[in-house]
Design a protein around this motif. Structure first.
Motif, PDB file in Angstrom:
ATOM      1  N   GLY A   1      -5.004  -9.758  34.694  1.00 34.55           N
ATOM      2  CA  GLY A   1      -5.929  -8.671  34.989  1.00 34.55           C
ATOM      3  C   GLY A   1      -6.504  -8.064  33.728  1.00 34.55           C
ATOM      4  N   ARG A   2      -7.023  -6.853  33.855  1.00 32.02           N
ATOM      5  CA  ARG A   2      -7.633  -6.169  32.716  1.00 32.02           C
ATOM      6  C   ARG A   2      -6.616  -5.813  31.645  1.00 32.02           C
ATOM      7  N   ASN A   3      -5.433  -5.423  32.077  1.00 28.74           N
ATOM      8  CA  ASN A   3      -4.392  -5.002  31.144  1.00 28.74           C
ATOM      9  C   ASN A   3      -3.394  -6.145  30.962  1.00 28.74           C
ATOM     10  N   PRO A   4      -3.391  -6.793  29.800  1.00 34.21           N
ATOM     11  CA  PRO A   4      -2.478  -7.921  29.574  1.00 34.21           C
ATOM     12  C   PRO A   4      -1.000  -7.564  29.755  1.00 34.21           C
ATOM     13  N   ASP A   5      -0.655  -6.288  29.625  1.00 32.20           N
ATOM     14  CA  ASP A   5       0.742  -5.876  29.823  1.00 32.20           C
ATOM     15  C   ASP A   5       1.195  -6.079  31.264  1.00 32.20           C
ATOM     16  N   ASN A   6       0.255  -6.133  32.193  1.00 32.67           N
ATOM     17  CA  ASN A   6       0.584  -6.311  33.611  1.00 32.67           C
ATOM     18  C   ASN A   6       0.492  -7.765  34.073  1.00 32.67           C
ATOM     19  N   ASP A   7       0.103  -8.668  33.176  1.00 32.15           N
ATOM     20  CA  ASP A   7      -0.012 -10.074  33.554  1.00 32.15           C
ATOM     21  C   ASP A   7       1.358 -10.624  33.950  1.00 32.15           C
ATOM     22  N   GLN A   8       1.339 -11.562  34.894  1.00 36.61           N
ATOM     23  CA  GLN A   8       2.583 -12.168  35.376  1.00 36.61           C
ATOM     24  C   GLN A   8       2.435 -13.682  35.423  1.00 36.61           C
ATOM     25  N   THR A   9       3.533 -14.363  35.224  1.00 30.98           N
ATOM     26  CA  THR A   9       3.582 -15.808  35.416  1.00 30.98           C
ATOM     27  C   THR A   9       4.780 -16.092  36.304  1.00 30.98           C
TER      28      THR A   9
ATOM     29  N   GLN B   1      -5.735  -8.058  45.018  1.00 28.50           N
ATOM     30  CA  GLN B   1      -6.277  -6.758  45.401  1.00 28.50           C
ATOM     31  C   GLN B   1      -5.165  -5.783  45.766  1.00 28.50           C
ATOM     32  N   ASP B   2      -5.364  -4.531  45.380  1.00 30.86           N
ATOM     33  CA  ASP B   2      -4.477  -3.440  45.780  1.00 30.86           C
ATOM     34  C   ASP B   2      -5.197  -2.607  46.829  1.00 30.86           C
ATOM     35  N   VAL B   3      -4.453  -2.146  47.818  1.00 34.35           N
ATOM     36  CA  VAL B   3      -5.010  -1.255  48.833  1.00 34.35           C
ATOM     37  C   VAL B   3      -4.522   0.156  48.515  1.00 34.35           C
ATOM     38  N   ILE B   4      -5.467   1.058  48.288  1.00 34.93           N
ATOM     39  CA  ILE B   4      -5.140   2.444  47.958  1.00 34.93           C
ATOM     40  C   ILE B   4      -5.508   3.311  49.163  1.00 34.93           C
ATOM     41  N   PRO B   5      -4.496   3.869  49.843  1.00 39.15           N
ATOM     42  CA  PRO B   5      -4.776   4.698  51.027  1.00 39.15           C
ATOM     43  C   PRO B   5      -5.543   5.969  50.639  1.00 39.15           C
TER      44      PRO B   5
ATOM     45  N   ALA C   1      -9.292   3.519  53.266  1.00 43.49           N
ATOM     46  CA  ALA C   1      -8.596   2.894  52.147  1.00 43.49           C
ATOM     47  C   ALA C   1      -9.612   2.304  51.183  1.00 43.49           C
ATOM     48  N   LEU C   2      -9.216   2.236  49.948  1.00 46.98           N
ATOM     49  CA  LEU C   2     -10.017   1.597  48.908  1.00 46.98           C
ATOM     50  C   LEU C   2      -9.322   0.290  48.552  1.00 46.98           C
ATOM     51  N   ILE C   3     -10.050  -0.810  48.630  1.00 41.79           N
ATOM     52  CA  ILE C   3      -9.501  -2.106  48.239  1.00 41.79           C
ATOM     53  C   ILE C   3     -10.038  -2.393  46.844  1.00 41.79           C
ATOM     54  N   LEU C   4      -9.131  -2.465  45.892  1.00 43.38           N
ATOM     55  CA  LEU C   4      -9.505  -2.602  44.491  1.00 43.38           C
ATOM     56  C   LEU C   4      -9.008  -3.941  43.949  1.00 43.38           C
ATOM     57  N   THR C   5      -9.924  -4.724  43.405  1.00 43.56           N
ATOM     58  CA  THR C   5      -9.540  -5.990  42.779  1.00 43.56           C
ATOM     59  C   THR C   5      -8.963  -5.675  41.405  1.00 43.56           C
TER      60      THR C   5
END
Length: 187
Positions: free
Chosen positions: A13-21, A73-77, A83-87
């Motif tokens: 994603g945008r923040n490399p600290d949150n990347d997962q493998t 995508q995250d769903v933000i209530p 809800a907001l669906i955010l990629t």
């Protein structure tokens, strides 16, 4: 389940600290040759599995380029039941190809001579999320004649026949015990 080691999928994603493998950790249950059938309707998790099997050379992929839904995508209530669906990220195959808007390109592409069916993929949607990496692989092409007189309920029979043909070719590379087992299962 199909691979015993290596990357299954990466999430970036945008923040490399949150990347997962995500890595395989178990012994594969299915060790025999595989054929995966895909088309423009193959999407999301099915594309992740297909990309993993293809990149690890655990399956031959036959059909048409997949849909290309490789976003996380995250769903933000929100108040009032909205809800907001955010990629927030994209999925990548073990070899680093983005699934988003590109899809999975089959090893062997099944094409029709007369393209009369409507096909919609992620990259054709208005405001779709793009991919920075294009898949550079070119599939082998097999043409299907739409003018054949096959009954409608056997419309996709050709793809199944091609999958069996590819499996038969792979079986020829296997030891005799595997051939005997396959012959038994095929009868």
């Amino acid at each position: 389940m199909f691979i015993n080691k290596g990357v299954i999928v990466s999430i970036k994603g945008r923040n490399p600290d949150n990347d997962q493998t995500i890595y395989a950790t178990d012994k594969p249950i299915f060790k025999k040759p595989h054929v995966v059938l895909i088309n423009s309707g193959t999407a999301s998790a099915a594309e992740i599995v297909t990309g993993c099997l293809k990149d690890h050379n655990r399956a031959i992929v036959i059909g048409q380029r997949s849909f290309g839904k490789g976003n996380v995508q995250d769903v933000i209530p929100l108040k009032g039941g909205y809800a907001l669906i955010l990629t927030v990220a994209k999925y990548y195959t073990p070899n680093g190809f983005s699934i988003q808007a590109e899809g999975i390109v089959p090893n062997i592409e099944i094409k029709k001579k007369n393209e009369d069916e409507f096909v919609l993929r992620e990259n054709e949607l208005l405001h779709h999320l793009t991919s920075k990496k294009a898949i550079l692989q070119k599939p082998q092409e097999i043409l299907i004649d739409n003018n054949t007189k096959e009954p409608k309920h056997l419309k996709n029979e050709f793809i199944i026949k091609q999958a069996i043909k590819v499996l038969d070719e792979e079986i020829q590379k296997c030891p005799q015990s595997a051939k005997a087992c396959y012959s038994y299962l095929k009868s």
